[in-house]
Design an enzyme around this catalytic site. Structure first.
Site, short mmCIF file in Angstrom:
data_model
loop_
_atom_site.label_atom_id
_atom_site.label_comp_id
_atom_site.label_asym_id
_atom_site.label_seq_id
_atom_site.Cartn_x
_atom_site.Cartn_y
_atom_site.Cartn_z
N TYR A 38 -2.82 -1.08 10.15
CA TYR A 38 -2.85 -1.34 8.70
C TYR A 38 -1.52 -0.95 8.04
CZ TYR A 38 -4.44 -1.32 3.84
OH TYR A 38 -4.57 -1.57 2.47
N SER A 71 0.84 -1.19 0.00
CA SER A 71 0.00 0.00 0.00
C SER A 71 0.88 1.25 0.00
CB SER A 71 -0.87 0.00 1.26
OG SER A 71 -1.42 1.28 1.48
N1 NAD Z 1 -8.83 -0.58 -2.10
C1 NAD Z 1 -7.76 0.14 -1.80
O1 NAD Z 1 -7.79 1.38 -1.81
C2 NAD Z 1 -6.46 -0.54 -1.49
C3 NAD Z 1 -5.33 0.28 -1.37
C4 NAD Z 1 -4.12 -0.30 -1.06
C5 NAD Z 1 -4.01 -1.67 -0.87
N2 NAD Z 1 -5.13 -2.45 -0.99
C6 NAD Z 1 -4.95 -3.89 -0.75
O2 NAD Z 1 -5.43 -4.62 -1.86
C7 NAD Z 1 -5.88 -5.91 -1.40
C8 NAD Z 1 -7.26 -6.17 -1.95
O3 NAD Z 1 -8.16 -5.23 -1.36
P1 NAD Z 1 -9.50 -4.73 -2.06
O4 NAD Z 1 -9.46 -3.27 -2.05
O5 NAD Z 1 -9.75 -5.45 -3.32
O6 NAD Z 1 -10.55 -5.16 -0.93
P2 NAD Z 1 -11.89 -6.04 -0.98
O7 NAD Z 1 -12.44 -5.96 0.40
O8 NAD Z 1 -12.74 -5.63 -2.12
O9 NAD Z 1 -11.32 -7.51 -1.26
C9 NAD Z 1 -10.56 -8.23 -0.30
C10 NAD Z 1 -10.89 -9.70 -0.40
O10 NAD Z 1 -10.07 -10.40 0.54
C11 NAD Z 1 -10.89 -11.39 1.19
N3 NAD Z 1 -10.34 -11.72 2.50
C12 NAD Z 1 -10.41 -10.99 3.66
N4 NAD Z 1 -9.80 -11.68 4.65
C13 NAD Z 1 -9.33 -12.83 4.12
C14 NAD Z 1 -8.61 -13.95 4.64
N5 NAD Z 1 -8.27 -14.02 5.94
N6 NAD Z 1 -8.28 -14.95 3.80
C15 NAD Z 1 -8.64 -14.91 2.49
N7 NAD Z 1 -9.35 -13.90 1.95
C16 NAD Z 1 -9.68 -12.87 2.76
C17 NAD Z 1 -12.26 -10.75 1.29
O11 NAD Z 1 -13.27 -11.74 1.47
C18 NAD Z 1 -12.35 -10.02 -0.06
O12 NAD Z 1 -12.91 -10.85 -1.05
C19 NAD Z 1 -5.77 -5.88 0.12
O13 NAD Z 1 -4.58 -6.49 0.53
C20 NAD Z 1 -5.74 -4.39 0.44
O14 NAD Z 1 -5.11 -4.10 1.65
C21 NAD Z 1 -6.33 -1.91 -1.30
#
Ligand code: NAD
Length: 301
Positions: A185, A172
């Site tokens: 986080y 991130s």
């Molecule tokens: N959306 C943002 O702005 C953003 C920014 C930086 C980093 N990220 C990172 O990107 C990744 C994906 O996030 P996203 O935005 O698509 O979120 P999202 O919530 O849409 O998707 C995350 C997925 O991970 C699954 N999940 C949660 N806990 C889990 C576990 N213990 N085991 C397996 N699956 C699990 C959830 O069920 C969900 O389907 C994450 O690591 C998040 O930290 C997201």
């Protein structure tokens, strides 16, 4: 003399990784593939002709992603994605034994993974003093140890096979941009950033690339599932709605992160800041870390 040997091994390794410039028939594993960036990443690799192994803690949503790939016309009409097919599994990435078993199942049923995307993650916000040890550990167990588990059990297989591969870890912007009320986080993502940097050096001779992805503000379901420390359920819902509406207004979709992930694998990129704010923060973290520390004192909303 031993350094010369190292250089020779790095060059052999680089050649092995290059086979992933064409992803047709490659076995690609994506964790947290039931939503957001994980789902779009699975679709993007499928459109390159890869075979997808999609997993999520929620089996129903992982199956929906597999269905989008296996039966595209019924779901997305003209946006059909044709890949080598997809297979859905339930997996909690924080459960080390389950990840070990999952990696063995993937090898037995689909072959050794060529690409692993350690994407599963959760958000968490709130002041440090209100963030309990239990909440902090949950964030670390999923966001950090989940990534370590995926790296460990899949890289072992890739090394043993000897033909290279690629690991993608979702970090991130907050890995290099401090922000108040985001200690758990940001710490988990900074740890992912560093473990990826160290692992990259170690895996070069084996032809295994490592990419660290820093997305930025991406409109997904992450905020709807983000916990807020020290508030009751009503207040938590209000905070989620407020931040989520900011993320939606920012209007930067997970498909853009997915296409950068595919590019990173094909060209073996080490670190990829995706959105404009992610790129800006990366530049500022190098030019003026003091400025970012100053900005971290302000509320982000
Ligand atoms: N959306 C943002 O702005 C953003 C920014 C930086 C980093 N990220 C990172 O990107 C990744 C994906 O996030 P996203 O935005 O698509 O979120 P999202 O919530 O849409 O998707 C995350 C997925 O991970 C699954 N999940 C949660 N806990 C889990 C576990 N213990 N085991 C397996 N699956 C699990 C959830 O069920 C969900 O389907 C994450 O690591 C998040 O930290 C997201």
């Amino acid at each position: 003399m031993s350094h010369l040997k190292d250089v020779r091994r790095w060059r052999i390794g680089k050649k092995k990784q290059r086979r992933l410039r064409d992803l047709t028939g490659a076995v690609v594993v994506v964790t947290g593939a039931g939503s957001g960036i994980g789902r779009e990443t699975a679709l993007a690799f499928a459109s390159e002709g890869a075979i997808l192994v999609v997993s999520d803690i929620n089996l129903d949503t992982a199956q929906e992603t597999a269905e989008l790939i296996n039966n595209p016309s019924s779901v997305r009409g003209s946006e059909a994605v044709f890949g080598g097919g997809a297979h859905a599994y339930q997996l909690d990435v924080s459960d080390e034994d389950a990840v070990k078993k999952f990696a063995e199942t993937v090898r037995t049923r689909h072959g050794v993974a060529d690409v692993v995307v350690n994407n599963a993650g959760i958000g968490y916000s709130g002041t440090f003093t209100k963030t309990t040890r239990e909440a902090f550990e949950r964030v670390m167990n999923i966001n950090f140890w989940g990534v370590v588990n995926g790296c460990r059990y899949f890289s072992e297989q890739m090394i043993e096979r000897g033909t290279g591969g690629h690991i993608v870890n979702l970090s991130s912007v907050v890995a290099y941009t401090p922000q108040k009320e985001l200690t758990a986080y940001a710490t988990s993502k900074a740890a992912v950033y560093m473990v990826s940097d160290c692992l990259r050096g170690e895996l070069v001779p084996h032809g295994i690339g490592v990419s660290t992805i820093c997305p930025g503000i991406i409109a997904t379901n992450i905020i709807k599932n983000t916990g807020f420390a020290g508030v009751d359920a009503d207040e938590e819902r209000k905070q989620q709605d407020k931040v989520d509406s900011f993320y939606r207004r920012r209007n930067f979709g997970p498909d853009k992160v997915a296409s950068q992930i595919v590019k990173a694998v094909k060209s073996n990129k080490p670190v990829v800041p995706v959105s404009p704010e992610a790129k800006f923060s990366q530049t500022m973290s190098r030019l003026s870390p003091g400025f970012l520390r100053f900005v971290a004192r302000f509320d982000s909303d």
